[in-house]
Design a protein around this motif. Structure first.
Motif, mmCIF file in Angstrom:
data_model
loop_
_atom_site.group_PDB
_atom_site.id
_atom_site.type_symbol
_atom_site.label_atom_id
_atom_site.label_comp_id
_atom_site.label_asym_id
_atom_site.label_seq_id
_atom_site.Cartn_x
_atom_site.Cartn_y
_atom_site.Cartn_z
ATOM 1 N N GLY A 13 0.798 -1.223 0.000
ATOM 2 C CA GLY A 13 0.000 0.000 0.000
ATOM 3 C C GLY A 13 0.824 1.264 0.000
ATOM 4 N N GLU A 14 2.105 1.141 -0.339
ATOM 5 C CA GLU A 14 3.005 2.292 -0.342
ATOM 6 C C GLU A 14 3.187 2.836 -1.753
ATOM 7 O OE1 GLU A 14 6.682 1.272 1.636
ATOM 8 O OE2 GLU A 14 5.592 0.055 3.096
ATOM 9 N N THR A 15 3.415 4.150 -1.845
ATOM 10 C CA THR A 15 3.657 4.829 -3.112
ATOM 11 C C THR A 15 5.149 4.800 -3.425
ATOM 12 O OG1 THR A 15 1.742 6.270 -2.849
ATOM 13 C CG2 THR A 15 3.506 7.080 -4.272
ATOM 14 N N ILE A 16 5.477 4.674 -4.701
ATOM 15 C CA ILE A 16 6.864 4.771 -5.167
ATOM 16 C C ILE A 16 6.978 6.111 -5.883
ATOM 17 C CG2 ILE A 16 8.648 3.774 -6.634
ATOM 18 C CD1 ILE A 16 7.142 1.066 -6.303
ATOM 19 N N GLU A 17 7.793 6.998 -5.350
ATOM 20 C CA GLU A 17 7.865 8.364 -5.873
ATOM 21 C C GLU A 17 8.567 8.483 -7.216
ATOM 22 O OE1 GLU A 17 6.450 11.266 -5.208
ATOM 23 O OE2 GLU A 17 5.324 10.292 -3.616
ATOM 24 N N ARG A 18 9.592 7.703 -7.467
ATOM 25 C CA ARG A 18 10.343 7.881 -8.713
ATOM 26 C C ARG A 18 10.770 6.534 -9.289
ATOM 27 N NH1 ARG A 18 11.786 13.176 -10.064
ATOM 28 N NH2 ARG A 18 11.249 14.629 -8.427
ATOM 29 N N TYR A 19 9.802 5.805 -9.805
ATOM 30 C CA TYR A 19 10.092 4.522 -10.452
ATOM 31 C C TYR A 19 10.592 4.797 -11.865
ATOM 32 C CZ TYR A 19 9.501 -0.134 -12.375
ATOM 33 O OH TYR A 19 9.728 -1.352 -12.975
ATOM 34 N N LYS A 20 11.639 4.087 -12.283
ATOM 35 C CA LYS A 20 12.197 4.251 -13.630
ATOM 36 C C LYS A 20 12.198 2.910 -14.351
ATOM 37 C CE LYS A 20 15.343 7.916 -12.213
ATOM 38 N NZ LYS A 20 16.759 8.307 -12.117
ATOM 39 N N GLU A 21 11.830 2.974 -15.609
ATOM 40 C CA GLU A 21 11.777 1.766 -16.441
ATOM 41 C C GLU A 21 12.407 2.089 -17.794
ATOM 42 O OE1 GLU A 21 8.026 -0.354 -18.444
ATOM 43 O OE2 GLU A 21 7.997 -0.387 -16.262
ATOM 44 N N GLY A 22 13.219 1.208 -18.285
ATOM 45 C CA GLY A 22 13.847 1.414 -19.587
ATOM 46 C C GLY A 22 12.928 1.021 -20.727
ATOM 47 N N GLY A 23 13.168 1.590 -21.885
ATOM 48 C CA GLY A 23 12.402 1.260 -23.085
ATOM 49 C C GLY A 23 11.718 2.470 -23.677
ATOM 50 N N ASN A 24 11.352 2.345 -24.938
ATOM 51 C CA ASN A 24 10.743 3.464 -25.663
ATOM 52 C C ASN A 24 9.300 3.211 -26.076
ATOM 53 O OD1 ASN A 24 13.077 5.163 -25.660
ATOM 54 N ND2 ASN A 24 13.988 3.754 -27.139
ATOM 55 N N SER A 25 8.685 2.183 -25.524
ATOM 56 C CA SER A 25 7.338 1.810 -25.965
ATOM 57 C C SER A 25 6.257 2.793 -25.507
ATOM 58 C CB SER A 25 6.987 0.405 -25.488
ATOM 59 O OG SER A 25 6.991 0.359 -24.081
ATOM 60 N N MET A 26 6.578 3.655 -24.550
ATOM 61 C CA MET A 26 5.566 4.616 -24.083
ATOM 62 C C MET A 26 5.832 6.040 -24.590
ATOM 63 S SD MET A 26 3.121 3.153 -22.539
ATOM 64 C CE MET A 26 2.327 4.471 -21.639
ATOM 65 N N LEU A 27 6.809 6.199 -25.511
ATOM 66 C CA LEU A 27 7.055 7.514 -26.100
ATOM 67 C C LEU A 27 5.831 8.009 -26.837
ATOM 68 C CD1 LEU A 27 10.652 7.095 -27.581
ATOM 69 C CD2 LEU A 27 9.974 8.633 -25.734
ATOM 70 N N PRO A 28 5.499 9.264 -26.864
ATOM 71 C CA PRO A 28 6.201 10.360 -26.207
ATOM 72 C C PRO A 28 5.727 10.638 -24.775
ATOM 73 C CG PRO A 28 4.504 11.275 -27.601
ATOM 74 C CD PRO A 28 4.438 9.763 -27.739
ATOM 75 N N LEU A 29 4.801 9.834 -24.255
ATOM 76 C CA LEU A 29 4.296 10.075 -22.902
ATOM 77 C C LEU A 29 5.375 9.906 -21.838
ATOM 78 C CD1 LEU A 29 0.845 8.246 -22.915
ATOM 79 C CD2 LEU A 29 1.259 10.698 -22.932
ATOM 80 N N ILE A 30 6.099 8.798 -21.916
ATOM 81 C CA ILE A 30 7.154 8.502 -20.949
ATOM 82 C C ILE A 30 8.399 8.099 -21.723
ATOM 83 C CG2 ILE A 30 7.866 7.081 -18.988
ATOM 84 C CD1 ILE A 30 4.874 6.493 -18.482
ATOM 85 N N LYS A 31 9.503 8.795 -21.452
ATOM 86 C CA LYS A 31 10.785 8.465 -22.078
ATOM 87 C C LYS A 31 11.463 7.350 -21.286
ATOM 88 C CE LYS A 31 11.419 13.257 -23.496
ATOM 89 N NZ LYS A 31 10.439 13.966 -22.695
ATOM 90 N N SER A 32 12.418 6.672 -21.904
ATOM 91 C CA SER A 32 13.175 5.633 -21.229
ATOM 92 C C SER A 32 13.850 6.214 -19.992
ATOM 93 C CB SER A 32 14.227 5.054 -22.174
ATOM 94 O OG SER A 32 14.935 4.008 -21.549
#
Length: 99
Positions: A13-32
Motif C-alpha cells: 500500500g506504499e507509493t513509489i515516488e520515482r520509479y524508472k523503467e527502460g524502453g521506448n514503448s511509451m514515447l512520447p508520454l514517458i521516455k526511457s
C-alpha cells in the motif's frame, strides 16, 4: 529498483515516488528511464488510457489500459501494440505523475 521490489512496495500500500523503467514503448508520454510516481491501485476503478504497472505474460510493464471487457484489461504500449489481456490481480500500481 527491480520490478519485483516495486510489486512488494505497492502490495504493502506504499507509493513509489520515482520509479524508472527502460524502453521506448511509451514515447512520447514517458521516455526511457523517466521517473514516474506509482500509487497502489487499491479499490480504484480503472479506465481506458490509465497508465498502470502490471505483469503481462511473465513480464512487468508500465503500459496503458487500451480496452476493458468485464473484469479483464487489455494492456498496450503507446504505439497501440497489444501486450495481452490481464485481470485486476496482475495490476499493481497506477502512474499518477510523470516527471
Amino acid at each position: 529498483m527491480r520490478s519485483l521490489d516495486a510489486v512488494e512496495i505497492l502490495r504493502r500500500g506504499e507509493t513509489i515516488e520515482r520509479y524508472k523503467e527502460g524502453g521506448n514503448s511509451m514515447l512520447p508520454l514517458i521516455k526511457s528511464m523517466q521517473p514516474v510516481r506509482l500509487e497502489p491501485i487499491g479499490t480504484r476503478e480503472l479506465k481506458v488510457d490509465d497508465i498502470v504497472f502490471c505483469k503481462v505474460r511473465g513480464s512487468f510493464f508500465t503500459h496503458k489500459i487500451s480496452k476493458i471487457r468485464g473484469k479483464q484489461y487489455q494492456i498496450s504500449n503507446n504505439h497501440k501494440h497489444v501486450n495481452g489481456w490481464i485481470t485486476h490481480n496482475s495490476i499493481y500500481g497506477i502512474v499518477t505523475k510523470i516527471w
